[in-house]
Design a protein around this motif. Structure first.
Motif, mmCIF file in Angstrom:
data_model
loop_
_atom_site.group_PDB
_atom_site.id
_atom_site.type_symbol
_atom_site.label_atom_id
_atom_site.label_comp_id
_atom_site.label_asym_id
_atom_site.label_seq_id
_atom_site.Cartn_x
_atom_site.Cartn_y
_atom_site.Cartn_z
ATOM 1 N N GLY A 104 0.791 -1.227 0.000
ATOM 2 C CA GLY A 104 0.000 0.000 0.000
ATOM 3 C C GLY A 104 0.822 1.274 0.000
ATOM 4 O O GLY A 104 0.368 2.303 -0.515
ATOM 5 N N GLU A 125 -3.013 -4.521 0.027
ATOM 6 C CA GLU A 125 -2.446 -4.297 1.361
ATOM 7 C C GLU A 125 -2.045 -5.617 1.995
ATOM 8 O O GLU A 125 -2.893 -6.466 2.282
ATOM 9 C CB GLU A 125 -3.459 -3.573 2.249
ATOM 10 C CG GLU A 125 -2.935 -3.204 3.618
ATOM 11 C CD GLU A 125 -1.666 -2.373 3.545
ATOM 12 O OE1 GLU A 125 -0.578 -2.976 3.664
ATOM 13 O OE2 GLU A 125 -1.761 -1.151 3.369
ATOM 14 N N TYR A 129 -4.452 -3.157 8.873
ATOM 15 C CA TYR A 129 -4.772 -1.739 8.950
ATOM 16 C C TYR A 129 -4.216 -1.079 10.213
ATOM 17 O O TYR A 129 -3.888 0.116 10.199
ATOM 18 C CB TYR A 129 -6.299 -1.545 8.911
ATOM 19 C CG TYR A 129 -6.710 -0.095 9.017
ATOM 20 C CD1 TYR A 129 -6.692 0.730 7.901
ATOM 21 C CD2 TYR A 129 -7.083 0.460 10.241
ATOM 22 C CE1 TYR A 129 -7.040 2.071 7.988
ATOM 23 C CE2 TYR A 129 -7.433 1.791 10.343
ATOM 24 C CZ TYR A 129 -7.405 2.587 9.214
ATOM 25 O OH TYR A 129 -7.733 3.911 9.314
ATOM 26 N N ARG A 138 2.518 5.713 5.358
ATOM 27 C CA ARG A 138 1.386 4.797 5.232
ATOM 28 C C ARG A 138 0.119 5.411 5.838
ATOM 29 O O ARG A 138 -0.993 5.127 5.397
ATOM 30 C CB ARG A 138 1.712 3.469 5.917
ATOM 31 C CG ARG A 138 0.926 2.289 5.371
ATOM 32 C CD ARG A 138 1.367 1.002 6.059
ATOM 33 N NE ARG A 138 2.754 0.659 5.762
ATOM 34 C CZ ARG A 138 3.129 -0.019 4.697
ATOM 35 N NH1 ARG A 138 2.232 -0.431 3.820
ATOM 36 N NH2 ARG A 138 4.414 -0.299 4.503
ATOM 37 N N ARG A 142 -3.075 5.365 3.007
ATOM 38 C CA ARG A 142 -4.301 4.584 3.183
ATOM 39 C C ARG A 142 -5.558 5.433 2.984
ATOM 40 O O ARG A 142 -6.438 5.030 2.216
ATOM 41 C CB ARG A 142 -4.296 3.897 4.554
ATOM 42 C CG ARG A 142 -3.381 2.675 4.595
ATOM 43 C CD ARG A 142 -3.243 2.114 5.978
ATOM 44 N NE ARG A 142 -2.501 0.850 5.957
ATOM 45 C CZ ARG A 142 -1.891 0.319 6.999
ATOM 46 N NH1 ARG A 142 -1.927 0.956 8.162
ATOM 47 N NH2 ARG A 142 -1.243 -0.828 6.912
ATOM 48 N N THR A 154 -7.554 -6.529 0.631
ATOM 49 C CA THR A 154 -6.978 -6.924 1.912
ATOM 50 C C THR A 154 -6.841 -8.444 1.932
ATOM 51 O O THR A 154 -7.449 -9.143 1.117
ATOM 52 C CB THR A 154 -7.839 -6.469 3.100
ATOM 53 O OG1 THR A 154 -9.096 -7.178 3.067
ATOM 54 C CG2 THR A 154 -8.108 -4.970 3.043
ATOM 55 N N TYR A 163 -10.862 -1.436 7.331
ATOM 56 C CA TYR A 163 -10.836 -0.394 6.301
ATOM 57 C C TYR A 163 -12.196 0.279 6.169
ATOM 58 O O TYR A 163 -12.304 1.516 6.096
ATOM 59 C CB TYR A 163 -10.421 -0.990 4.950
ATOM 60 C CG TYR A 163 -8.949 -0.876 4.671
ATOM 61 C CD1 TYR A 163 -8.432 0.188 3.945
ATOM 62 C CD2 TYR A 163 -8.055 -1.835 5.142
ATOM 63 C CE1 TYR A 163 -7.084 0.301 3.695
ATOM 64 C CE2 TYR A 163 -6.700 -1.733 4.902
ATOM 65 C CZ TYR A 163 -6.215 -0.662 4.174
ATOM 66 O OH TYR A 163 -4.877 -0.555 3.932
#
Length: 374
Positions: A104, A125, A129, A138, A142, A154, A163
């Motif tokens: 990511g 990704e 998260y 990052r 995101r 993901t 997310y």
């Protein structure tokens, strides 16, 4: 970049920091690319910021093209605008339709390309998260991807939910696990083995410093056992010093980059993961495919979606070195439990079947391609 006719195959490019590395991210990306290129519907290639090794650690299908943004190793945010410019040139030159960022953080270079090229961006990704491993940018990429990417992939359902809860993405968010490769010939569990196996990049994330602490508690009590670590990384010298100080250098061995991991998995009694955090660890899927019992920290995210506690392995509270040592010691001493876990290692494998995963990727790619104006 003008759109091409429908008769032209769409060009799918995987964008990497360095595709020659030996990490799980590179492994699974090459695995997916090698499968996609078998479908004549797609043209597939790799673009790396640079390639540090003369050849990739994991074999890439010879029909897959490779390019680099820089001819030599080039680090640093000071090169940001030059990197975007160079990458834009490659996208135009090779008429790339979809860029898949295999980390990511790479979104920071690709999202600006949407304007003026029409390229579609998929942010893949591989971390969870809740983590920003080593790179503060990052935290910026995101939310940026949530607004501007064409899709976010993901590795786990848990991460997909994170997310959606935190970023309210405007694009599709889909969870596609890493694929599991079934060894051929089928493995036979080595029930008499006295080898413990671990694997991964020698980095802070993978927690090998904690593994050494675990091994220091366990291995001296079992002089007939060895613990092998496959992989290379920036923490090697620190780990070597730590192993030497613990006096277990004859039992805990750093094997480095090993081209034939198959033989190690086949000869091991069980697998141990001591990561601080993960996405969906490829090494656990490999261990599972080889029928190995697994002991793993229940770190976020991934292990709990692969291991069923007390059925095919043990999940240990994150970072609890004492508890990990106890679980490793128990498996060393209890062959019957190892054999029982091995019998159930294949439970739930269907979710990670390569064919299932590739079908999910093709569905996603075709969904994104339908949005391209031709």
């Amino acid at each position: 970049m003008g759109r091409r006719s429908r008769m032209t195959r769409p060009h799918i490019a995987f964008f990497s920091g360095d595709i020659t590395r030996s990490g799980g991210t590179e492994n699974v990306s090459i695995m997916v690319a090698n499968e996609l290129v078998k479908d004549p519907s797609y043209e597939v290639s790799f673009i790396s910021l640079f390639e540090e090794q003369p050849r990739p650690f994991f074999p890439i299908d010879e029909t897959i093209g490779r390019d680099t943004v820089y001819p030599t190793v080039t680090h640093g945010i000071q090169h940001y605008f030059d990197t975007v410019k160079r990458l834009r040139g490659l996208v135009k030159k090779h008429h790339i339709d979809i860029l898949i960022d295999i980390d990511g953080i790479l979104d920071m270079y690709t999202l600006p390309l949407k304007r003026g090229t029409g390229v579609k961006i998929i942010s893949w990704e591989h971390f969870n998260y809740l983590q920003n491993p080593g790179v503060p940018y990052r935290k910026l990429t995101r939310p940026w991807a949530a607004r501007k990417a064409d899709a976010i992939v993901t590795l786990t359902t848990a991460d997909k939910n994170l997310y959606e809860q935190h970023l309210k993405p405007r694009c599709l968010v889909i969870d596609i696990p890493n694929p599991m490769i079934v060894p051929d010939p089928a493995p036979v569990y080595a029930s008499t083995s006295k080898t413990i196996l671990s694997s991964g990049r020698l980095t802070y994330q993978k927690g090998f410093d904690m593994l050494v602490d675990v091994a220091a508690q366990v291995l001296p009590q079992h002089p007939g056992w060895q613990w092998l670590i496959l992989g290379e990384g920036e923490d090697r010298s620190t780990l070597e010093d730590k192993i030497a100080h613990a006096g277990i250098g004859n039992q805990l061995i750093l094997k480095g980059r090993v081209p034939d991991t198959d033989s190690y998995y086949r000869k091991s009694a069980f697998f141990v993961l001591t990561s601080r955090f993960e996405g969906l660890p490829m090494v656990l899927l490999e261990a599972k495919a080889y029928g190995l019992p697994i002991v793993s920290f229940d770190c976020p995210t991934g292990p709990s979606e692969i291991i069923e506690d007390a059925v095919n392995g043990n999940l240990v509270h994150p970072d609890d070195i004492t508890a990990m040592a106890k679980n490793v010691d128990c498996l060393i001493e209890d062959r019957a439990t190892r054999e029982r876990y091995a019998l159930h290692a294949g439970d739930g494998n269907g979710r990670f079947a390569k064919e299932t995963i590739i079908d999910q990727w093709k569905t996603l790619l075709n969904t994104v391609l339908r949005t391209i104006a031709r």
